[in-house]
Design a protein around this motif. Structure first.
Motif, PDB file in Angstrom:
ATOM      1  N   LYS A  44      16.794  26.793 -13.678  1.00 12.53           N
ATOM      2  CA  LYS A  44      15.515  27.471 -13.441  1.00 12.53           C
ATOM      3  C   LYS A  44      14.595  26.599 -12.601  1.00 12.53           C
ATOM      4  N   GLU A  45      14.601  25.289 -12.880  1.00 14.03           N
ATOM      5  CA  GLU A  45      13.803  24.323 -12.134  1.00 14.03           C
ATOM      6  C   GLU A  45      14.726  23.194 -11.703  1.00 14.03           C
ATOM      7  N   HIS A  46      14.420  22.545 -10.587  1.00 13.97           N
ATOM      8  CA  HIS A  46      15.277  21.481 -10.078  1.00 13.97           C
ATOM      9  C   HIS A  46      15.421  20.348 -11.096  1.00 13.97           C
ATOM     10  N   ILE A  47      16.646  19.916 -11.286  1.00 13.50           N
ATOM     11  CA  ILE A  47      16.951  18.774 -12.147  1.00 13.50           C
ATOM     12  C   ILE A  47      17.689  17.761 -11.281  1.00 13.50           C
ATOM     13  N   LEU A  48      17.298  16.506 -11.386  1.00 15.99           N
ATOM     14  CA  LEU A  48      17.903  15.454 -10.576  1.00 15.99           C
ATOM     15  C   LEU A  48      19.360  15.208 -10.962  1.00 15.99           C
ATOM     16  N   THR A  49      20.166  14.858  -9.982  1.00 11.71           N
ATOM     17  CA  THR A  49      21.580  14.581 -10.213  1.00 11.71           C
ATOM     18  C   THR A  49      21.762  13.466 -11.238  1.00 11.71           C
ATOM     19  N   LYS A  50      20.841  12.507 -11.278  1.00 10.85           N
ATOM     20  CA  LYS A  50      20.985  11.400 -12.231  1.00 10.85           C
ATOM     21  C   LYS A  50      20.916  11.884 -13.682  1.00 10.85           C
ATOM     22  N   VAL A  51      20.255  13.001 -13.933  1.00  6.85           N
ATOM     23  CA  VAL A  51      20.232  13.575 -15.284  1.00  6.85           C
ATOM     24  C   VAL A  51      21.624  14.086 -15.651  1.00  6.85           C
TER      25      VAL A  51
END
Length: 69
Positions: A44-51
């Motif tokens: 739904k919202e951008h999540i960083l690849t590191k997560v």
């Protein structure tokens, strides 16, 4: 929906573990395939690849990177 490359998966059990780990992250729905070794992630919202990487580091030697698609 974004496509990410996954390295380190060698069998369907690996694929299942990776998919399950990614789906524990709030706000996403992940579908992982072994051949090709990719994860399609809807968020739904951008999540960083590191997560995503942090979730995978806890289950094995898997690496996730932004795909070319």
């Amino acid at each position: 929906t974004h496509t990410y490359d996954i390295s380190g998966m060698t069998c369907d059990d690996c694929r299942s573990k990776v998919e399950k780990a990614l789906n524990t992250i709030d706000g996403i729905k992940a579908s992982v395939t072994l051949n090709p070794p990719v994860a399609k992630i809807t968020m739904k919202e951008h999540i960083l690849t590191k997560v995503f990487q942090k979730a995978l580091t806890g289950i094995g030697d898997y690496k996730i990177t932004m795909g070319n698609l």
